[in-house]
Design an enzyme around this catalytic site. Structure first.
Site, PDB file in Angstrom:
ATOM      1  CG  ASP A 135      -1.662   1.265   1.466  1.00 58.78           C
ATOM      2  OD1 ASP A 135      -1.684   2.110   0.552  1.00 58.78           O
ATOM      3  OD2 ASP A 135      -2.248   1.431   2.559  1.00 58.78           O
ATOM      4  CD  GLU A 138      -5.145   3.631  -2.475  1.00 55.21           C
ATOM      5  OE1 GLU A 138      -6.042   4.391  -2.060  1.00 55.21           O
ATOM      6  OE2 GLU A 138      -4.022   4.028  -2.824  1.00 55.21           O
ATOM      7  CG  ASP A 170      -8.954   5.153   2.178  1.00 52.82           C
ATOM      8  OD1 ASP A 170      -8.418   5.731   3.140  1.00 52.82           O
ATOM      9  OD2 ASP A 170      -8.302   4.577   1.289  1.00 52.82           O
TER      10      ASP A 170
END
Length: 382
Positions: A8, A171, A193
């Site tokens: 990530d 993501e 998020d």
């Protein structure tokens, strides 16, 4: 057998994970932390710092400290006018009007891919030391709204860092994989998020293991860092009232205020009040000055109420773009350390009419965990 990792690569922090015995495991860095700040700095002597060490000296050495480089990935110089004005380091036009960052300490220009590669390289090196074997292949995540140029830039950064990038995945898709939501038959997932620097809401459809992004919305300048900054401003203001000294004009003091504010915010997610104690924060003719203040959760929530409120618009817009009502959302996934704040969890619950979000995977790590699972699938380990 070289390992395949999931990475990530975040605006503020990055995480690397791997499949070990069929289970995803987050790999700690050399400093022992499971997240690595996405920051690269060069000291006066030209030494390169990456991660925590770079972040620790950011306020003292702003023109040689590059953070939030993800905002410049795959962008032309003409597209980043607003971004350019916010950062303290120098951003200029390179060849083909591409963005480059000028670092005075080494008198060199770096592309965003090169800076990102330095972060990826640290993740790779630390992971190799931890695993005791080579890391060659990776799955790297990007925001759902990244265009081809931004995705290609991310892939290039991986290659510069010596990684074979097997796939670039979204993501929100990675976060959904971490919760095994690919196993569900026809469901609608909302991924909320709230990271360190950015806020994204995505609505996904899943069926037969295939994810489709229905809509994505957000605010590219809203995140946990803004919450920290509110505490910094409050502390500085209160201190000025008491002592007549502006701490924000002192770089050393500002660095300490910033770190203490983040710690205070984190503590207030599990406690109702916290004490911020910074001895010898500054000095005047009368001698050294100490800062000691108590911040309650209620005060913190009122200092940041407008920030929390800014999450509402993009949330509703994402639902609207997908032609859905809150009742039609089957699963909710929270991503990003900032979603640990009780006020954010409450907001999401209210917006979705009382629906509980998935818990169990660390919100800071959920994207890297999903990327590692995808890496395992591609390698036939899952």
């Amino acid at each position: 057998m070289p390992k395949t990792v999931g990475i990530d690569l975040g605006t503020t922090n990055s995480v690397i994970a791997v499949m070990e015995g069929g289970e995803p495991v987050v790999i700690p860095n050399a400093e022992g932390s499971r997240t690595t700040p996405s920051v690269v700095a060069f000291t006066k002597s030209g030494e390169r710092l990456v991660g925590t060490l770079a972040r620790r000296q950011a306020a003292v050495n702003p023109e040689n400290t590059v953070y939030s480089i993800k905002r410049f990935m795959g962008r032309k110089f003409a597209e980043v006018e607003s971004e350019r004005k916010i950062v303290p380091y120098e951003v200029k036009a390179g060849k083909d009007d591409r963005v480059v960052v000028h670092v005075p300490a080494v008198d060199k220009d770096f592309t965003p891919e090169e800076i990102s590669a330095m972060i990826l390289q640290k993740l790779k090196t630390d992971a190799e030391a931890y695993l005791g074997e080579k890391v060659t292949d990776a799955v790297i995540t990007v925001p759902a709204y990244f265009n081809d140029s931004q995705r290609q830039a991310t892939k290039n950064a991986g290659q510069i860092a010596g990684l074979n990038v097997l796939r670039i995945i979204n993501e929100p898709t990675a976060a959904s994989l971490a919760y095994g939501l690919d196993k569900k038959a026809n469901e609608t997932i909302l991924v909320f998020d709230l990271g360190g620097g950015t806020f994204d809401v995505s609505v996904l459809d899943v069926g037969d293991g295939v994810f489709e992004v229905k809509s994505t919305n957000g605010d590219t300048h809203l995140g946990g860092d803004d919450y920290d900054r509110r505490i910094v401003e409050w502390l500085a203001e209160e201190f000025k009232k008491q002592n007549g000294i502006d701490l924000k004009s002192d770089r050393q003091a500002l660095q300490r205020l910033t770190e203490a504010s983040e710690r205070a915010k984190i503590e207030l997610s599990s406690r109702l009040e916290t004490t911020i104690n910074l001895p010898f924060i500054t000095a005047d003719q009368t001698g050294p000055k100490h800062l000691e203040m108590t911040l309650t959760r209620a005060k913190f929530e009122s200092l940041t109420a407008d920030l929390t409120e800014r999450c509402r618009g993009p949330f509703l817009a994402a639902l609207n773009d997908a032609n859905l009502t809150p009742q039609q959302i089957d699963e909710v996934v929270l991503v990003g350390g900032s979603t640990r704040m009780p006020v954010i969890q409450q907001l999401v619950k209210n917006l979705l009419g009382g629906k509980e979000a998935h818990k169990g995977v660390n919100p800071d790590e959920v994207v890297a965990v999903g990327a590692a699972i995808q890496a395992g699938v591609l390698k036939g380990e899952v």
